[in-house]
Design an enzyme around this catalytic site. Structure first.
Site, PDB file in Angstrom:
ATOM      1  N   GLU A   3       6.012   6.118  -9.486  1.00  0.00           N
ATOM      2  CA  GLU A   3       4.598   5.737  -9.457  1.00  0.00           C
ATOM      3  C   GLU A   3       3.803   6.712  -8.600  1.00  0.00           C
ATOM      4  O   GLU A   3       2.696   7.114  -8.955  1.00  0.00           O
ATOM      5  CB  GLU A   3       4.434   4.327  -8.880  1.00  0.00           C
ATOM      6  N   MET A   7      -3.973  -7.116  -7.104  1.00  0.00           N
ATOM      7  CA  MET A   7      -3.413  -8.181  -7.935  1.00  0.00           C
ATOM      8  C   MET A   7      -4.468  -9.180  -8.428  1.00  0.00           C
ATOM      9  O   MET A   7      -4.165 -10.355  -8.612  1.00  0.00           O
ATOM     10  CB  MET A   7      -2.279  -8.890  -7.169  1.00  0.00           C
ATOM     11  N   GLY A  19       0.760  -1.244   0.000  1.00  0.00           N
ATOM     12  CA  GLY A  19       0.000   0.000   0.000  1.00  0.00           C
ATOM     13  C   GLY A  19       0.791   1.296   0.000  1.00  0.00           C
ATOM     14  O   GLY A  19       0.288   2.316   0.470  1.00  0.00           O
ATOM     15  N   ILE A  32      -7.721  -9.752 -11.409  1.00  0.00           N
ATOM     16  CA  ILE A  32      -8.316  -9.196 -12.626  1.00  0.00           C
ATOM     17  C   ILE A  32      -9.815  -9.028 -12.395  1.00  0.00           C
ATOM     18  O   ILE A  32     -10.481  -9.964 -11.935  1.00  0.00           O
ATOM     19  CB  ILE A  32      -8.022 -10.125 -13.822  1.00  0.00           C
ATOM     20  N   LEU A  33     -10.315  -7.835 -12.665  1.00  0.00           N
ATOM     21  CA  LEU A  33     -11.754  -7.573 -12.472  1.00  0.00           C
ATOM     22  C   LEU A  33     -12.525  -8.146 -13.672  1.00  0.00           C
ATOM     23  O   LEU A  33     -12.066  -8.087 -14.806  1.00  0.00           O
ATOM     24  CB  LEU A  33     -11.986  -6.075 -12.333  1.00  0.00           C
ATOM     25  N   GLU A  35      -9.135  -5.980 -21.268  1.00  0.00           N
ATOM     26  CA  GLU A  35      -7.884  -6.684 -21.555  1.00  0.00           C
ATOM     27  C   GLU A  35      -6.817  -6.280 -20.551  1.00  0.00           C
ATOM     28  O   GLU A  35      -6.673  -5.086 -20.254  1.00  0.00           O
ATOM     29  CB  GLU A  35      -7.404  -6.310 -22.951  1.00  0.00           C
ATOM     30  N   HIS A  81       0.669   0.466 -13.308  1.00  0.00           N
ATOM     31  CA  HIS A  81       1.429  -0.728 -13.687  1.00  0.00           C
ATOM     32  C   HIS A  81       2.917  -0.369 -13.773  1.00  0.00           C
ATOM     33  O   HIS A  81       3.272   0.652 -14.364  1.00  0.00           O
ATOM     34  CB  HIS A  81       0.924  -1.257 -15.031  1.00  0.00           C
TER      35      HIS A  81
HETATM   36  C1  GAR Z   1       3.368  -1.278  -7.504  1.00  0.00           C
HETATM   37  O1  GAR Z   1       4.660  -1.323  -8.044  1.00  0.00           O
HETATM   38  C2  GAR Z   1       2.331  -1.390  -8.607  1.00  0.00           C
HETATM   39  O2  GAR Z   1       2.700  -0.743  -9.789  1.00  0.00           O
HETATM   40  C3  GAR Z   1       2.278  -2.885  -8.799  1.00  0.00           C
HETATM   41  O3  GAR Z   1       2.334  -3.408  -7.492  1.00  0.00           O
HETATM   42  C4  GAR Z   1       3.080  -2.520  -6.651  1.00  0.00           C
HETATM   43  C5  GAR Z   1       2.243  -2.199  -5.459  1.00  0.00           C
HETATM   44  O4  GAR Z   1       2.972  -1.453  -4.530  1.00  0.00           O
HETATM   45  N1  GAR Z   1       1.093  -3.274  -9.480  1.00  0.00           N
HETATM   46  C6  GAR Z   1       1.035  -4.279 -10.344  1.00  0.00           C
HETATM   47  O5  GAR Z   1       1.998  -4.970 -10.625  1.00  0.00           O
HETATM   48  C7  GAR Z   1      -0.324  -4.498 -10.968  1.00  0.00           C
HETATM   49  N2  GAR Z   1      -0.222  -5.387 -12.071  1.00  0.00           N
HETATM   50  P1  GAR Z   1       2.232  -0.751  -3.320  1.00  0.00           P
HETATM   51  O6  GAR Z   1       1.322  -1.815  -2.659  1.00  0.00           O
HETATM   52  O7  GAR Z   1       3.342  -0.340  -2.400  1.00  0.00           O
HETATM   53  O8  GAR Z   1       1.445   0.406  -3.826  1.00  0.00           O
END
Ligand code: GAR
Length: 188
Positions: free
Chosen positions: A176, A92, A18, A94-95, A145, A111
């Site tokens: 991010e 993590m 998170g 897929i909806l 998709e 992503h």
């Molecule tokens: C992040 O790097 C996000 O981009 C990735 O999971 C991590 C979550 O970090 N998401 C995916 O890979 C989705 N396919 P966080 O829980 O610290 O925000």
């Protein structure tokens, strides 16, 4: 007061630690923010990110059985709390097409790659293995998709010779955090 009332209400879906959620919460508490984090939903009872919701007194719910039950619960809460935008932040699962059709508000995802490159999992490991010069992150709308909806914001970073998947992940996570806020403010 005016701004507080007009702030868009966001529901954040998480599965893990998170850091993106925490960053969105922190930003949303600034007066200049155009949004507030109204709800947090997790599909994991032990998601570390739930503590940020608790600490900030944000309503949070866990639906950790089948994804159908998660979606059913989410649909009810989104309507009850009049949510304007859903943000997936390390969510993590897929909806389903049913959920995407039922929910009439924008759904954003973050992503950790320069989409359309490296959809799916283990992006940092794959970027290094493929000897890419750059990687980064993409915030995009969610469609039917995987990792394929319209891009909203993309940020890139140079992959260093000494980078490991872990060090690259760490640097990209910082990007991010900036990208998600920019993307939300862009669509509001
Ligand atoms: C992040 O790097 C996000 O981009 C990735 O999971 C991590 C979550 O970090 N998401 C995916 O890979 C989705 N396919 P966080 O829980 O610290 O925000």
């Amino acid at each position: 007061m005016e701004r507080l009332n007009s702030k868009k209400k966001i529901a954040v879906f998480i599965s893990g630690k998170g850091s993106n959620l925490n960053n969105l919460i922190k930003y949303s508490q600034l007066n200049k923010s155009l949004f507030k984090i109204e709800l947090v939903l997790s599909n994991k009872a032990n998601a570390g990110g739930l503590k940020f919701a608790e600490l900030n007194k944000i309503k949070n719910y866990i639906f950790d059985k089948e994804i159908q039950l998660f979606e059913k619960g989410a649909i009810k809460l989104i309507s009850k709390f009049k949510i304007d935008i859903i943000c997936l932040a390390g969510f993590m699962r897929i909806l389903s097409p049913y959920f995407l059709k039922e929910v009439k508000i924008p759904i954003l995802n973050i992503h950790p790659s320069l989409l359309p490159k490296l959809k799916g999992l283990n992006t940092h490991e794959r970027a290094i293995k493929a000897k890419y010069k750059y990687s980064g992150c993409t915030v995009h709308f969610v469609n039917n998709e995987l990792d394929s909806g319209k891009k909203i914001v993309q940020k890139k970073i140079k992959i260093l010779k000494k980078d490991t998947p872990r060090s690259l992940a760490k640097r990209i996570l910082k990007l991010e955090h900036k990208a998600y806020i920019e993307a939300i403010e862009k669509i509001i």
